[in-house]
Design a protein around this motif. Structure first.
Motif, short mmCIF file in Angstrom:
data_model
loop_
_atom_site.label_atom_id
_atom_site.label_comp_id
_atom_site.label_asym_id
_atom_site.label_seq_id
_atom_site.Cartn_x
_atom_site.Cartn_y
_atom_site.Cartn_z
N GLY A 122 -4.20 12.52 19.85
CA GLY A 122 -4.88 12.04 18.66
C GLY A 122 -3.95 11.61 17.54
N CYS A 123 -2.64 11.71 17.77
CA CYS A 123 -1.68 11.26 16.76
C CYS A 123 -1.79 9.74 16.60
CB CYS A 123 -0.27 11.64 17.21
SG CYS A 123 1.06 11.03 16.16
N TRP A 124 -1.75 9.28 15.34
CA TRP A 124 -1.82 7.83 15.10
C TRP A 124 -1.09 7.49 13.81
CZ3 TRP A 124 -5.14 4.95 11.51
CH2 TRP A 124 -5.82 5.76 10.60
N ALA A 125 -0.82 6.22 13.61
CA ALA A 125 -0.14 5.75 12.39
C ALA A 125 -1.20 5.26 11.43
CB ALA A 125 0.85 4.63 12.74
N GLY A 126 -1.38 5.98 10.34
CA GLY A 126 -2.40 5.63 9.35
C GLY A 126 -1.84 5.67 7.94
N PRO A 127 -2.65 5.31 6.94
CA PRO A 127 -2.18 5.36 5.55
C PRO A 127 -1.71 6.76 5.19
CG PRO A 127 -4.29 4.20 5.72
CD PRO A 127 -4.04 4.83 7.04
N ALA A 128 -0.51 6.85 4.63
CA ALA A 128 0.10 8.16 4.37
C ALA A 128 -0.78 9.06 3.52
CB ALA A 128 1.47 7.97 3.71
N TYR A 129 -1.45 8.49 2.52
CA TYR A 129 -2.24 9.33 1.62
C TYR A 129 -3.46 9.95 2.30
CZ TYR A 129 -6.04 5.94 0.75
OH TYR A 129 -7.12 5.10 0.88
N LEU A 130 -3.92 9.34 3.39
CA LEU A 130 -5.02 9.90 4.16
C LEU A 130 -4.52 10.80 5.28
CD1 LEU A 130 -7.36 6.79 4.51
CD2 LEU A 130 -7.68 8.77 3.01
N GLN A 131 -3.31 10.58 5.75
CA GLN A 131 -2.76 11.33 6.86
C GLN A 131 -2.28 12.72 6.45
OE1 GLN A 131 -3.37 10.08 9.88
NE2 GLN A 131 -1.49 9.09 10.53
N LYS A 138 2.83 26.28 -2.28
CA LYS A 138 3.39 25.45 -3.34
C LYS A 138 4.75 24.88 -2.93
CE LYS A 138 1.92 24.62 -6.66
NZ LYS A 138 1.18 23.42 -7.16
N LEU A 139 5.55 25.67 -2.21
CA LEU A 139 6.84 25.19 -1.72
C LEU A 139 6.63 23.96 -0.82
CD1 LEU A 139 9.92 25.48 -1.20
CD2 LEU A 139 9.32 27.06 0.67
N TYR A 140 5.65 24.05 0.10
CA TYR A 140 5.38 22.91 0.98
C TYR A 140 4.86 21.72 0.19
CZ TYR A 140 3.51 20.06 4.75
OH TYR A 140 3.25 19.01 5.59
N GLU A 141 3.95 21.99 -0.75
CA GLU A 141 3.39 20.90 -1.54
C GLU A 141 4.47 20.12 -2.28
OE1 GLU A 141 0.69 19.99 -5.44
OE2 GLU A 141 0.80 22.04 -4.72
N ILE A 142 5.38 20.85 -2.94
CA ILE A 142 6.41 20.18 -3.73
C ILE A 142 7.36 19.40 -2.84
CG2 ILE A 142 8.42 20.60 -5.20
CD1 ILE A 142 6.85 22.84 -6.54
N LYS A 143 7.72 19.99 -1.68
CA LYS A 143 8.65 19.32 -0.78
C LYS A 143 8.03 18.11 -0.09
CE LYS A 143 11.99 22.88 0.55
NZ LYS A 143 13.17 22.00 0.46
N GLN A 144 6.73 18.20 0.22
CA GLN A 144 6.15 17.19 1.10
C GLN A 144 5.02 16.39 0.47
OE1 GLN A 144 7.89 16.18 3.36
NE2 GLN A 144 7.32 17.06 5.32
N LEU A 145 4.07 17.04 -0.17
CA LEU A 145 2.86 16.36 -0.62
C LEU A 145 3.00 15.73 -2.00
CD1 LEU A 145 0.13 18.91 0.56
CD2 LEU A 145 1.13 17.00 1.84
N TYR A 146 3.70 16.41 -2.89
CA TYR A 146 3.76 15.96 -4.28
C TYR A 146 4.31 14.54 -4.41
CZ TYR A 146 4.33 16.11 -9.33
OH TYR A 146 4.23 15.84 -10.69
N PRO A 147 5.36 14.16 -3.67
CA PRO A 147 5.86 12.78 -3.80
C PRO A 147 4.85 11.72 -3.38
CG PRO A 147 7.52 14.19 -2.79
CD PRO A 147 6.24 14.97 -2.81
N TYR A 148 3.81 12.13 -2.65
CA TYR A 148 2.79 11.18 -2.19
C TYR A 148 1.46 11.39 -2.92
CZ TYR A 148 5.86 9.64 1.55
OH TYR A 148 6.91 9.09 2.26
N ARG A 149 1.53 11.98 -4.10
CA ARG A 149 0.31 12.22 -4.87
C ARG A 149 -0.28 10.89 -5.36
NH1 ARG A 149 4.73 12.74 -7.82
NH2 ARG A 149 4.80 12.03 -9.99
N ILE A 150 -1.57 10.87 -5.55
CA ILE A 150 -2.25 9.71 -6.12
C ILE A 150 -3.21 10.19 -7.19
CG2 ILE A 150 -2.09 8.32 -4.01
CD1 ILE A 150 -5.01 9.02 -3.44
N ASP A 151 -3.53 9.33 -8.13
CA ASP A 151 -4.49 9.68 -9.15
C ASP A 151 -5.90 9.64 -8.56
OD1 ASP A 151 -4.07 6.79 -9.02
OD2 ASP A 151 -5.60 6.70 -10.60
N GLN A 152 -6.75 10.51 -9.07
CA GLN A 152 -8.15 10.57 -8.62
C GLN A 152 -8.25 10.72 -7.09
OE1 GLN A 152 -10.64 10.64 -10.90
NE2 GLN A 152 -9.12 10.45 -12.54
N ARG A 153 -7.45 11.64 -6.55
CA ARG A 153 -7.39 11.78 -5.09
C ARG A 153 -8.75 12.06 -4.47
NH1 ARG A 153 -4.36 12.79 -0.68
NH2 ARG A 153 -2.37 12.67 -1.75
#
Length: 601
Positions: A397-406, A453-468
């Motif tokens: 089920g792995c696929w290449a999709g928009p990063a903010y949705l993946q 929070k450690l994971y979020e800052i390392k991985q998710l925070y750089p890909y944050r979007i407004d009004q997620r």
């Protein structure tokens, strides 16, 4: 703003930016009050007395995996082909049929011997919900894994061929410790085995789920940091289109992505000429009658194309095949009648606001491969004091999709809500005055949040979007309106309407319209929906059932007897009260999917 989580229907409704209304129902006639009477009447404990999993611990596997041993001298029997690790208390015939696959055992042995240079001594079956895996012992003392795809797993040929190509790519081009594939076949009709299979090396190290609870904070931190480093390699590979990854030779030319595999500006990862992006292999595009329909399954060149395809897929299926109140899990069923016109109208409204749902940042829109299920059973760590990630399995089920949705956090991290941002969690107010047990629980809770929070800052925070939430909730609801009901999508659209100026430029008018009466009715419907599904969750917890009514084989006789006798023992006054405050056919322990024989008749 809360950190991004996967979206159940209840989460979609609770996340919408509209307050819960005050209900006119009295406390004594609410579903929760009725349930308390129900629990007392059947003499079983209420959910609050059930054991609760402490925070920062991995969830138990959805399905236990008892082993079934098969040696060369044992007679072949149906247990190799059918699902034997559990039973279902409703819709069992349908569930079993979706997990039955017959194959030539001797031919599979020959494939394994040819791939490994050693003959098979024994096989142990270890089942999941989508595949049959066999731990194969060889005469030379080594062990390999052989996996047979169940029909429910996804589309024929595409699911297996995409998984193999994905494992090859992430292993040999991105440095991810995925299993090495030794042999495979994605075309059951042309294989001597008679089924799709993958023969692969077993993962090194130890399964994370078996050691996570005993690991200290430093070891857990090592898991998070080493996993984030591996995922960073995946984020560095940006593809030219959205879709699943394949070898070019496994797709007709018309189904392949046009141009280069990787987008301009992506890092170079060696010679990748044999790979291509092709149609998505997600089972959501093929389940029920969708597999035979002419749908846009990609590859897609823009995020708007992908987001629109979700609605167009459902519109086509609902118009032709949707049947009210047929659901594979009545605990997720929708209360009240469903009308095709209402679903089609909501999906059309969703398509009208797709441009506003797409973030402006190119970074978060980049086409990115992402592991679909990082649960503790799919992650392996080193068998030493360091406990770093040394293996990641199950790339189906792995696929290449928009990063903010993946991108989402692994399921073994903290499951509650954590405020998003760079500020670290703090111990709760009043910590100093808590009892010793209370302080211990609070510290455990705090450590779990800190790890997330450690994971979020390392991985998710750089890909944050407004009004997620406002941008992603409609996308997640649009593909499931007939299963989850149209209400989650309609409320997500209402949230878009309320937040329109934050999503779009001021001079673009919102195409959605809601009257005050419609808003009031939607809020009331949401309150009833949440009450109803809270009740269903309480009932499921009380009876000790897992999703889809799954129970272990040993539990099945007693659970079946309990359910068959429970409703008949309920007092008439209580059933009358339940009938008054709950939807029609509120008793969920029943078949809701007609058998193939009944449908043919």
């Amino acid at each position: 703003m809360k950190a991004h989580r996967s979206s159940s229907p209840s989460r979609i409704l609770k996340a919408a930016s509209i307050p819960r209304t005050a209900t006119s129902r009295s406390r004594s006639t609410s579903p929760s009050a009725a349930f308390r009477k129900f629990a007392t009447a059947v003499s079983i404990p209420s959910p609050q007395y059930l054991s609760i999993r402490p925070p920062n611990t991995p969830a138990a596997p959805a399905v236990p995996s008892p082993l079934f041993t098969y040696g060369n001298t044992s007679p072949v029997n149906e247990d190799l082909f059918r699902y034997t690790s559990g039973r279902w208390l409703y819709n069992e015939a349908e569930q079993m049929a979706q997990r039955y696959v017959k194959f030539d055992v001797a031919a599979l042995h020959q494939v394994i011997a040819s791939a490994t240079g050693s003959h098979v001594v024994s096989m142990e079956k270890k089942e999941g919900l989508f595949n049959k895996s066999f731990m194969v012992k060889l005469a030379n003392g080594k062990q390999v894994a052989a996996r047979i795809k169940n029909p429910i797993a996804g589309p024929a040929h595409l699911m297996t061929s995409s998984e193999v190509a994905s494992m090859d790519f992430v292993r040999n081009h991105l440095g991810i410790p995925a299993p090495k594939v030794l042999a495979w076949n994605s075309k059951a009709e042309s294989s001597p085995v008679g089924a799709e299979y993958i023969i692969m090396e077993t993962a090194k190290g130890v399964e994370l789920g078996s050691v996570w609870r005993t690991m200290d904070s430093k070891q857990k931190k090592n898991v998070v940091t080493s996993l984030a480093a591996l995922e960073q390699n995946m984020l560095n590979a940006k593809f030219s289109q959205y879709g699943s990854l394949y070898y070019k030779n496994d797709l007709p030319e018309m189904s392949r992505a046009r141009g280069k595999l990787l987008a301009s500006g992506s890092r170079s990862f060696g010679n990748t000429e044999k790979f291509t992006i092709g149609p998505i292999a997600s089972r959501n595009f093929y389940e029920d009658e969708r597999g035979a329909m002419n749908l846009n399954r990609g590859p897609w060149s823009t995020p708007e194309e992908y987001l629109n395809s979700l609605a167009l897929r459902e519109e086509a299926w609902i118009s032709k095949f949707a049947k009210p109140n047929i659901h594979d899990d009545p605990f997720r069923n929708v209360s009240g009648p469903q009308h095709q016109e209402e679903h089609l109208r909501a999906l059309e409204q969703y398509r009208s606001i797709v441009p506003a749902l797409v973030p402006s940042s190119k970074k978060v829109l980049s086409s990115t491969l992402w592991h679909p299920d990082l649960n503790p059973g799919n992650v392996f760590v080193s068998d030493d004091e360091e406990r770093r990630v040394v293996g990641v399995i199950d790339w189906q089920g792995c696929w290449a999709g928009p990063a903010y949705l993946q991108m989402s956090a692994p399921s073994f991290l903290y499951a509650g809500d954590v405020d998003s941002g760079l500020e670290f969690p703090k111990l709760p107010e009043g910590y100093e005055t808590m009892s010793a047990d209370g302080q211990s629980f609070a510290r455990e809770h705090h450590r779990a949040k800190m790890l997330y929070k450690l994971y979020e800052i390392k991985q998710l925070y750089p890909y944050r979007i407004d009004q997620r939430e406002t941008r992603t909730m409609p996308v997640r609801a649009a593909g499931r309106t007939w299963k989850d009901g149209v209400l989650p999508l309609r409320l997500a659209l209402l949230d878009v309407f309320a937040q329109w100026h934050e999503l779009s430029t001021p001079d673009v008018p919102c195409p959605l319209r809601f009257t005050r009466d419609e808003v009031r009715q939607l809020k009331e419907q949401r309150d009833r929906y949440l009450d109803w599904h809270d009740l269903l969750e309480d009932m499921r917890a009380t009876f000790g059932l897992r999703l889809y009514g799954w129970v272990s084989p040993d539990e099945y006789p007693s659970k079946r007897a309990l359910l068959e006798g429970t409703r008949s023992r309920l007092p008439v006054s209580l059933t009358s009260e339940l009938d008054a405050v709950l939807p029609e056919d509120w008793w969920p322990f029943r078949d809701t999917v007609p058998s193939a024989i009944a449908m043919a008749a």
